[in-house]
Scaffold this active site. Structure first.
Site, PDB file in Angstrom:
ATOM      1  N   LEU A  22      23.853 -18.400 -29.524  1.00  0.00           N
ATOM      2  CA  LEU A  22      24.766 -18.956 -28.245  1.00  0.00           C
ATOM      3  C   LEU A  22      25.424 -18.311 -27.758  1.00  0.00           C
ATOM      4  O   LEU A  22      25.903 -18.247 -26.214  1.00  0.00           O
ATOM      5  CB  LEU A  22      24.855 -20.045 -28.873  1.00  0.00           C
ATOM      6  N   TYR A 154      28.718 -22.251 -45.548  1.00  0.00           N
ATOM      7  CA  TYR A 154      29.178 -22.266 -44.235  1.00  0.00           C
ATOM      8  C   TYR A 154      29.805 -24.078 -44.193  1.00  0.00           C
ATOM      9  O   TYR A 154      30.768 -23.233 -42.875  1.00  0.00           O
ATOM     10  CB  TYR A 154      27.898 -22.327 -43.176  1.00  0.00           C
TER      11      TYR A 154
END
Length: 253
Positions: A22, A154
Site C-alpha cells: 500500500l 497484530y
C-alpha cells in the site's frame, strides 16, 4: 534541492512503509498529483526502486519506524531539505501469525514497536513541521473487528493505533491539523507476499481461521491501488470537512 521541488509542486507527503504494498501504491498515486513524496522504509534498495520509478519528486529516506532514534534521524534529514510537512501517512506495519504461547520475544516487540509505537514516533517528529491544514493518516486493519486466529499481536497493536488516533485528533484539533484513522480491508497486488514464509505456520493459520468461519480463499479482496485512490481523496478534503475515521471493505466486483 527538495525545497525547490516542494515550492514548485505543492505538498510534501511523508509515507512510511513506502517500499512495497500500500505504501508504494500511495506514493505512485500522490506523485501523479504532483506531490513531493518522502519514501520511508527500512530497505534502501526498495525505496530507491520506487524513487527511480516516480522520478525527481520522490526521495528515499531509510527509517525503521520501530526505532525512535532512526525516526529522529530520518525527520532531521527531511527538515534539512524542507521546513514543512503537509501530509504524514503512517502505513508501515508487520503481521506475523502466531499463537501467543508460541510468540517469540522479537515477534512481540516488533508488533508493538512497528505497528503502535512507530506511528507515535513519526507523528511526534512530524507535528512540529506541520501547520494548519496538515494531515496525519494512520492505517489500521479490519482485523481489529474480526475474529482472526493467530493475529492477536497484530490486532491489538492496530487497536492501540486506533485509540491513539482518537486522542491525537483531539490534541491537534486546536492547531488545525487533521487526524484520520483508516481501517482498511484485505488487499493485494501482483507482488504481495504471504504473512509468513513458513508453510507450516501458513497451514495452521488457514486451519485455525476456518474454525472461526474465516476462509481467506473466499473472502473479497481489493487492490492496493483502489485503496490508495480513496486515501488520496482523504488528503484533499475541503477546509470545512473532516473525516475522523473511515472503514474500507473489499467487495467482489
Amino acid at each position: 534541492m527538495l525545497a525547490d521541488h516542494v515550492a514548485a509542486k505543492g505538498r510534501l507527503v511523508v509515507i512510511s512503509g513506502a517500499g512495497s504494498g500500500l505504501g508504494r501504491a500511495l506514493a505512485r498515486r500522490l506523485a501523479a498529483d504532483g506531490d513531493t513524496i518522502i519514501l520511508l522504509g527500512r530497505t534502501l534498495a526498495k525505496l530507491e526502486a520506487v524513487a527511480a520509478e516516480l522520478g525527481p519528486r520522490s526521495h528515499p529516506v531509510v527509517c525503521d519506524v520501530a526505532n525512535a532514534q532512526s525516526v529522529r534521524a530520518a525527520f532531521a534529514e527531511i527538515a534539512e531539505r524542507s521546513p514543512r510537512i503537509d501530509v504524514l501517512i503512517n502505513n508501515a506495519a508487520i503481521y506475523q501469525p502466531t499463537l501467543v504461547k508460541d510468540a517469540k520475544d522479537l515477534q512481540i516487540e516488533a508488533a508493538v514497536t512497528t505497528n503502535f509505537a512507530g506511528p507515535i514516533y513519526c507523528s511526534r517528529a512530524a507535528i512540529p513541521m506541520m501547520g494548519r491544514g496538515g494531515h496525519i493518516l494512520n492505517i489500521s486493519s479490519e482485523t481489529v473487528g474480526l475474529p482472526h486466529a493467530m493475529f492477536s499481536l497484530y490486532q491489538s497493536s492496530k487497536a492501540g493505533l486506533e485509540r491513539f488516533s482518537e486522542a491525537l485528533r483531539a490534541e491537534l484539533e486546536p492547531d488545525g491539523i487533521r487526524v484520520t484513522m483508516v481501517r482498511a480491508g484485505q488487499m493485494t497486488d501482483e507482488e504481495s507476499t504471504a504473512p509468513s514464509a513458513d508453510p507450516e505456520v501458513l497451514r495452521r493459520f488457514a486451519e485455525e481461521n476456518l474454525k472461526r468461519g474465516l476462509d481467506f480463499r473466499q473472502r473479497p479482496i481489493s487492490t492496493f491501488g483502489s485503496v490508495a485512490d480513496l486515501i488520496r481523496a482523504l488528503t484533499h478534503l475541503p477546509d470545512d470537512l473532516n473525516v475522523p475515521q473511515i472503514v474500507l471493505e473489499a467487495r467482489r466486483p
